[in-house]
Design an enzyme around this catalytic site. Structure first.
Site, PDB file in Angstrom:
ATOM      1  N   GLY A 169       0.821  -1.210   0.000  1.00  0.00           N
ATOM      2  CA  GLY A 169       0.000   0.000   0.000  1.00  0.00           C
ATOM      3  C   GLY A 169       0.855   1.259   0.000  1.00  0.00           C
ATOM      4  O   GLY A 169       2.004   1.240   0.418  1.00  0.00           O
ATOM      5  N   ARG A 178      -1.778   9.064   3.054  1.00  0.00           N
ATOM      6  CA  ARG A 178      -2.011  10.028   4.138  1.00  0.00           C
ATOM      7  C   ARG A 178      -0.783  10.303   5.002  1.00  0.00           C
ATOM      8  O   ARG A 178      -0.814  11.151   5.888  1.00  0.00           O
ATOM      9  CB  ARG A 178      -3.176   9.543   5.021  1.00  0.00           C
ATOM     10  N   GLU A 232     -16.996  -5.876   3.491  1.00  0.00           N
ATOM     11  CA  GLU A 232     -16.275  -4.604   3.594  1.00  0.00           C
ATOM     12  C   GLU A 232     -17.245  -3.455   3.847  1.00  0.00           C
ATOM     13  O   GLU A 232     -18.404  -3.494   3.413  1.00  0.00           O
ATOM     14  CB  GLU A 232     -15.476  -4.352   2.308  1.00  0.00           C
ATOM     15  N   ASN A 269      -1.930   4.663   9.163  1.00  0.00           N
ATOM     16  CA  ASN A 269      -2.246   5.259   7.868  1.00  0.00           C
ATOM     17  C   ASN A 269      -1.859   6.720   7.816  1.00  0.00           C
ATOM     18  O   ASN A 269      -1.873   7.339   6.761  1.00  0.00           O
ATOM     19  CB  ASN A 269      -3.747   5.139   7.568  1.00  0.00           C
ATOM     20  N   GLY A 285       2.120  -5.156   7.036  1.00  0.00           N
ATOM     21  CA  GLY A 285       3.366  -4.445   7.350  1.00  0.00           C
ATOM     22  C   GLY A 285       3.162  -3.140   8.083  1.00  0.00           C
ATOM     23  O   GLY A 285       4.111  -2.572   8.639  1.00  0.00           O
TER      24      GLY A 285
HETATM   25  C1  UD1 Z   1      -8.538  -4.478   4.915  1.00  0.00           C
HETATM   26  C2  UD1 Z   1      -9.588  -5.572   4.957  1.00  0.00           C
HETATM   27  C3  UD1 Z   1     -10.644  -5.213   6.005  1.00  0.00           C
HETATM   28  C4  UD1 Z   1      -9.986  -5.006   7.366  1.00  0.00           C
HETATM   29  C5  UD1 Z   1      -8.882  -3.953   7.243  1.00  0.00           C
HETATM   30  C6  UD1 Z   1      -8.119  -3.879   8.526  1.00  0.00           C
HETATM   31  C7  UD1 Z   1      -9.763  -6.488   2.714  1.00  0.00           C
HETATM   32  C8  UD1 Z   1     -10.490  -6.481   1.453  1.00  0.00           C
HETATM   33  N1  UD1 Z   1     -10.202  -5.664   3.655  1.00  0.00           N
HETATM   34  O1  UD1 Z   1      -9.139  -3.263   4.540  1.00  0.00           O
HETATM   35  O2  UD1 Z   1     -11.598  -6.239   6.107  1.00  0.00           O
HETATM   36  O3  UD1 Z   1     -10.951  -4.606   8.310  1.00  0.00           O
HETATM   37  O4  UD1 Z   1      -7.956  -4.320   6.200  1.00  0.00           O
HETATM   38  O5  UD1 Z   1      -7.240  -2.784   8.445  1.00  0.00           O
HETATM   39  O6  UD1 Z   1      -8.815  -7.247   2.878  1.00  0.00           O
HETATM   40  N2  UD1 Z   1      -2.293  -3.977   0.621  1.00  0.00           N
HETATM   41  C9  UD1 Z   1      -1.447  -4.438  -0.352  1.00  0.00           C
HETATM   42  N3  UD1 Z   1      -1.884  -4.447  -1.642  1.00  0.00           N
HETATM   43  C10 UD1 Z   1      -3.115  -4.034  -1.999  1.00  0.00           C
HETATM   44  C11 UD1 Z   1      -3.983  -3.559  -0.993  1.00  0.00           C
HETATM   45  C12 UD1 Z   1      -3.538  -3.545   0.309  1.00  0.00           C
HETATM   46  O7  UD1 Z   1      -0.313  -4.827  -0.066  1.00  0.00           O
HETATM   47  O8  UD1 Z   1      -3.440  -4.082  -3.189  1.00  0.00           O
HETATM   48  C13 UD1 Z   1      -1.818  -3.975   2.006  1.00  0.00           C
HETATM   49  C14 UD1 Z   1      -1.706  -2.580   2.578  1.00  0.00           C
HETATM   50  O9  UD1 Z   1      -0.397  -2.078   2.408  1.00  0.00           O
HETATM   51  C15 UD1 Z   1      -2.025  -2.798   4.038  1.00  0.00           C
HETATM   52  C16 UD1 Z   1      -2.983  -3.960   4.020  1.00  0.00           C
HETATM   53  O10 UD1 Z   1      -2.789  -4.621   2.786  1.00  0.00           O
HETATM   54  O11 UD1 Z   1      -0.889  -3.167   4.781  1.00  0.00           O
HETATM   55  C17 UD1 Z   1      -4.435  -3.529   4.173  1.00  0.00           C
HETATM   56  O12 UD1 Z   1      -4.759  -2.615   3.175  1.00  0.00           O
HETATM   57  P1  UD1 Z   1      -5.760  -1.437   3.450  1.00  0.00           P
HETATM   58  O13 UD1 Z   1      -6.047  -0.777   2.174  1.00  0.00           O
HETATM   59  O14 UD1 Z   1      -5.283  -0.629   4.592  1.00  0.00           O
HETATM   60  O15 UD1 Z   1      -7.019  -2.228   4.018  1.00  0.00           O
HETATM   61  P2  UD1 Z   1      -8.479  -2.281   3.454  1.00  0.00           P
HETATM   62  O16 UD1 Z   1      -8.490  -2.979   2.140  1.00  0.00           O
HETATM   63  O17 UD1 Z   1      -9.097  -0.990   3.591  1.00  0.00           O
HETATM   64 CA    CA Z   2      -5.693   0.067   6.633  1.00  0.00          CA
END
Ligand code: UD1
Ligand code: CA
Length: 457
Positions: A9, A13, A149, A222, A99
């Site tokens: 990610g 922010r 979600e 974040n 991470g």
């Molecule tokens: C995700 C979960 C949600 C949970 C929340 C907790 C999914 C679809 N949703 O939300 O149920 O409550 O985390 O924080 O899984 N990341 C990647 N590649 C991507 C997308 C994300 O590596 O394409 C990593 C981000 O760097 C981060 C983590 O995955 O470390 C979570 O991503 P983030 O976008 O914060 O979480 P959500 O998808 O909003």
């Molecule tokens: Ca998150």
């Protein structure tokens, strides 16, 4: 077991060009906290999924035991885990971590793994007063049936306070087929890892859950606000552990430990001290307010007074340091050494009972025992090109305001007269002095102030 750490990610922010997971918490990248916890579980395979920030993440974390999988573009958490598949052993369960969630305790993860056993999928969930933004845990008759979600949730589902922390264990053999079946037909057009829960239920794989000991274990970073919040949590935990151990802290909210701090019995630490790297304090050590100690060994009964900066040094028993002392790398003090205010020591050994109490610079020196270094003494160790050593032998007395031009030796038991510029060795047991003779100018008068002309109106 496999462990996958999601770290692709971008952390928009954070408003920073440093990838989010490399921002430090307690002096160490967020991702390193997660890695250390992951390693404590001895995984067979360890894979970091990275994306934003390009090669910066693998460059910062590179190690023998880590595989890196690039996720480009970032199409969701399910898509992220998919990139790790080639690095994993499909005959083992897989633990997924984030991470940017640095403070999950090993015990909590162990409980999650235990709850999963050999054949269950287990999710780390937590009840939040404000679950906004998180995936909700949907249960039927108490059993988890899916995760929905926030953006896809119905108003009723949004009322659910049990949320997905994102941390889960998937039993061996299922990860690959389930990920391959994911679709991105949802509100965000992403491949949701969370959709594998419904998949498990539909094929009869049991889904269970475990819970952390504290909510902060599941909090992610974040923004800088959240980073600062978790930093305080981490520091408060460390301070509480020190208090438990019997260390006296003037204020547990005003100590920062960025590394490890080991304390003996009856140690007392005043406010606003920062400890970095590896610091060991012996029994009965007191540290005054506003000190910074980095990679320091402090023996028993040492007193470090206010405003000292000490780095890569060791301090012998019952020594006194400060206030306002600076001990730079390579400083080794024997027992009962006194280093007073505005004294700087670098790359020097100072033996037992020696003193430099005021305004001195001791650099690249070997100082014997019972030596007295007067106020304003300077070792002139640098000729603009090379550094040279100064040797001050046992029982020498160096008067105030001397310059010792290295390489030079001050002999055992010698005295150096105040104001001396020592350019050659001073023999033992003698008084050596280099100073212009004092003269009195007869008939000298003080100049008088010139009278200014009177101002006209
Ligand atoms: C995700 C979960 C949600 C949970 C929340 C907790 C999914 C679809 N949703 O939300 O149920 O409550 O985390 O924080 O899984 N990341 C990647 N590649 C991507 C997308 C994300 O590596 O394409 C990593 C981000 O760097 C981060 C983590 O995955 O470390 C979570 O991503 P983030 O976008 O914060 O979480 P959500 O998808 O909003
Ligand atoms: Ca998150």
């Amino acid at each position: 077991m496999n462990i996958v750490i999601l770290a692709a990610g971008m952390g928009k922010r954070m408003n920073s060009s440093l990838p989010k997971v490399l921002h430090p918490l307690a002096g160490k990248p967020l991702l390193s906290h997660v890695l250390d916890t992951a390693r404590s579980l001895s995984p067979a395979r360890l894979c970091i999924v990275y994306g934003h920030g390009g090669a910066m993440v693998p460059e910062a974390m590179r190690a023998q035991d880590i595989a890196f999988a690039l996720q480009e573009p970032q199409l969701g958490t399910g898509h992220a885990v998919m990139q790790a598949l080639p690095s994993l052993d499909s005959t083992q369960a897989t633990l997924i971590l984030y991470g940017d969630v640095p403070l999950t305790r090993r015990d909590t993860l162990q409980r999650l793994l235990d709850s999963a056993g050999d054949d269950k999928l287990s999710v780390l969930t937590v009840d939040l007063d404000d679950p906004t933004g998180y995936g909700r845990i949907v249960r039927e008759q108490g059993n988890i049936v899916r995760i929905v979600e926030q953006k896809d949730a119905s108003p009723t589902q949004r009322m659910i306070r049990e949320v997905n922390t994102g941390i889960m264990v998937v039993p061996a053999g299922y990860l690959q087929p389930w990920l391959q079946q994911l679709s991105n037909d949802n509100a965000q057009g992403e491949y949701y890892l969370t959709d594998i829960i419904a998949r498990a239920v539909s094929v009869g794989v049991a889904v269970t859950s475990a819970h952390p000991g504290a909510v902060w274990e599941t909090l992610g970073v974040n923004s800088k606000v959240q980073l600062a919040g978790l930093e305080r949590t981490f520091q408060a935990n460390q301070a509480a552990a020190l208090l438990e151990q019997g260390v006296t802290l003037a204020d547990p909210a005003r100590i920062d430990i960025r590394g490890s701090l080991q304390c003996g019995r009856d140690v007392s630490i005043d406010v606003n001290c920062v400890f970095e790297g590896t610091v060991e304090l012996g029994d009965n050590v007191t540290v005054g307010p506003n000190c910074v100690l980095r990679n320091v060994r402090v023996a028993d009964k040492v007193s470090i007074k206010a405003f000292c900066h000490i780095e890569d040094a060791s301090i012998g028993p019952a020594s006194l340091v400060g206030p306002f002392a600076r001990l730079r790398p390579g400083t080794q003090l024997g027992q009962q050494v006194h280093i007073g205010n505005f004294v700087e020591v670098k790359n020097s050994n100072i033996a037992d009972f020696s003193k430099a109490n005021h305004l001195a610079y001791v650099g690249d020196s070997d100082v014997g025992a019972r030596v007295n270094i007067g106020a304003g003494v300077i070792t002139v160790n640098y000729d603009g090109v090379n550094k040279h050593r100064t040797v001050i032998e046992d029982d020498a007395f160096v008067g105030s305001d001397c310059q010792l031009i290295a390489p030079v030796t001050v002999g055992k038991g010698s005295n150096i007269g105040a104001g001396t510029t020592l350019t050659r060795d001073a023999p033992p047991g003698k008084l050596t002095i280099s100073r212009a003779r004092q003269t009195v100018i007869e008939g000298w008068t003080r100049p008088t102030k010139k009278q200014k002309p009177e101002k006209q109106d």
